[in-house]
Design a protein around this motif. Structure first.
Motif, PDB file in Angstrom:
ATOM      1  N   ILE A   1      22.087  70.025  39.099  1.00  0.00           N
ATOM      2  CA  ILE A   1      23.185  69.727  38.172  1.00  0.00           C
ATOM      3  C   ILE A   1      22.626  68.822  37.087  1.00  0.00           C
ATOM      4  N   VAL A   2      22.773  69.231  35.829  1.00  0.00           N
ATOM      5  CA  VAL A   2      22.294  68.441  34.695  1.00  0.00           C
ATOM      6  C   VAL A   2      23.484  68.030  33.843  1.00  0.00           C
ATOM      7  N   ASP A   3      23.744  66.723  33.792  1.00  0.00           N
ATOM      8  CA  ASP A   3      24.887  66.187  33.048  1.00  0.00           C
ATOM      9  C   ASP A   3      26.179  66.922  33.397  1.00  0.00           C
ATOM     10  N   GLY A   4      26.345  67.194  34.681  1.00  0.00           N
ATOM     11  CA  GLY A   4      27.573  67.811  35.162  1.00  0.00           C
ATOM     12  C   GLY A   4      27.592  69.323  35.118  1.00  0.00           C
ATOM     13  N   VAL A   5      26.557  69.937  34.543  1.00  0.00           N
ATOM     14  CA  VAL A   5      26.499  71.398  34.439  1.00  0.00           C
ATOM     15  C   VAL A   5      25.564  71.943  35.516  1.00  0.00           C
ATOM     16  N   VAL A   6      26.058  72.876  36.322  1.00  0.00           N
ATOM     17  CA  VAL A   6      25.247  73.461  37.394  1.00  0.00           C
ATOM     18  C   VAL A   6      24.233  74.431  36.781  1.00  0.00           C
ATOM     19  N   ARG A   7      22.939  74.119  36.965  1.00  0.00           N
ATOM     20  CA  ARG A   7      21.876  74.957  36.414  1.00  0.00           C
ATOM     21  C   ARG A   7      21.190  75.802  37.492  1.00  0.00           C
ATOM     22  N   LYS A   8      21.341  75.405  38.735  1.00  0.00           N
ATOM     23  CA  LYS A   8      20.806  76.182  39.847  1.00  0.00           C
ATOM     24  C   LYS A   8      21.790  76.067  40.993  1.00  0.00           C
ATOM     25  N   ASP A   9      22.065  77.182  41.644  1.00  0.00           N
ATOM     26  CA  ASP A   9      23.035  77.167  42.740  1.00  0.00           C
ATOM     27  C   ASP A   9      22.608  78.201  43.783  1.00  0.00           C
ATOM     28  N   ALA A  10      22.763  77.825  45.045  1.00  0.00           N
ATOM     29  CA  ALA A  10      22.369  78.700  46.153  1.00  0.00           C
ATOM     30  C   ALA A  10      20.911  79.121  46.029  1.00  0.00           C
ATOM     31  N   GLY A  11      20.092  78.215  45.501  1.00  0.00           N
ATOM     32  CA  GLY A  11      18.666  78.476  45.389  1.00  0.00           C
ATOM     33  C   GLY A  11      18.265  79.361  44.223  1.00  0.00           C
ATOM     34  N   LYS A  12      19.225  79.723  43.358  1.00  0.00           N
ATOM     35  CA  LYS A  12      18.910  80.602  42.233  1.00  0.00           C
ATOM     36  C   LYS A  12      19.299  79.955  40.910  1.00  0.00           C
ATOM     37  N   LEU A  13      18.438  80.135  39.890  1.00  0.00           N
ATOM     38  CA  LEU A  13      18.724  79.594  38.567  1.00  0.00           C
ATOM     39  C   LEU A  13      19.917  80.323  37.963  1.00  0.00           C
ATOM     40  N   LYS A  14      20.798  79.568  37.321  1.00  0.00           N
ATOM     41  CA  LYS A  14      21.977  80.142  36.694  1.00  0.00           C
ATOM     42  C   LYS A  14      21.619  80.755  35.343  1.00  0.00           C
ATOM     43  N   SER A  15      22.477  81.620  34.865  1.00  0.00           N
ATOM     44  CA  SER A  15      22.274  82.216  33.552  1.00  0.00           C
ATOM     45  C   SER A  15      22.425  81.153  32.467  1.00  0.00           C
TER      46      SER A  15
END
Length: 212
Positions: free
Chosen positions: A133-147
């Motif tokens: 989580i970067v400044d409240g924004v989820v950038r990776k979840d469940a081991g996978k990078l987010k779009s």
């Protein structure tokens, strides 16, 4: 890059309280801060232990702790950037910059349940990170990078038509750009470039030797 004894955990100069550890690009080291902290801790312990080994003795305790190493990559980094209270800690009012490790991953299981900090410093790798989580924004979840939404930075992604990129899209673009850079590198006179770099850093070329 040239390496000697690090300022942090230096064997003779006590300046660790004023030090922090970060990472640069992957050209000369890992991009993982825990990985660099692990190398620092192991190097400092090896240096400390050598005088015992030379005397045929065994040190009663390890030199420096995983907690000290952990602090170099978190709160000490915040202090170095003059952002203490905003980054490097989990507290009210700080940016929500959070890493969540998978305590049941093959690399961390049991170690994490026994001592989470030790597990992070001594055993973890980026693949063990479950969420970023970067400044409240989820950038990776469940081991996978987010779009990633690239509309706002369209000028940085010339030739890319999509507004939202998945990691597979980004990795392909990175590989293409690496190939372009590699072709440019192959056209460089490395001997001349080396001399220019030595001059730029004001290095006495006579001091560069094969051995001492």
């Amino acid at each position: 890059m040239g390496q000697g004894a690090c300022a942090a955990f230096h064997p003779t100069v006590d300046v660790t309280a004023q030090c922090s550890v970060g990472v640069d690009c992957q050209s000369n080291q890992s991009a993982s801060i825990p990985s660099e902290l692990r190398l620092l801790l192991q190097s400092s312990r090896a240096t400390y232990n050598q005088k015992f080994t030379d005397e045929g003795k065994i040190p009663k305790k390890l030199n420096h702790t995983v907690e000290e190493a952990f602090n170099l990559g978190t709160v000490n980094g915040a202090r170095a950037a003059k952002m203490e209270g905003k980054i490097g800690t989990l507290r009210v009012g700080a940016f929500a910059d959070i890493l969540v490790w998978d305590a049941l991953s093959p690399g961390m299981v049991c170690a994490a349940q026994h001592d989470p900090v030790s597990a992070i410093i001594l055993h973890s790798s980026p693949q063990d990170i479950e969420m970023v989580i970067v400044d409240g924004v989820v950038r990776k979840d469940a081991g996978k990078l987010k779009s990633v939404d690239v509309k706002a930075g369209r000028d940085l992604w010339s030739g890319v038509e999509k507004d939202v990129l998945e990691w597979r899209d980004i990795s392909r673009e990175l590989v293409k750009r690496r190939e372009v850079l590699q072709k440019k590198i192959e056209g460089i006179d490395m001997e001349a470039a080396t001399k220019a770099l030595i001059a730029a850093f004001h290095i006495d070329e006579s001091l560069i030797v094969d051995s001492v």
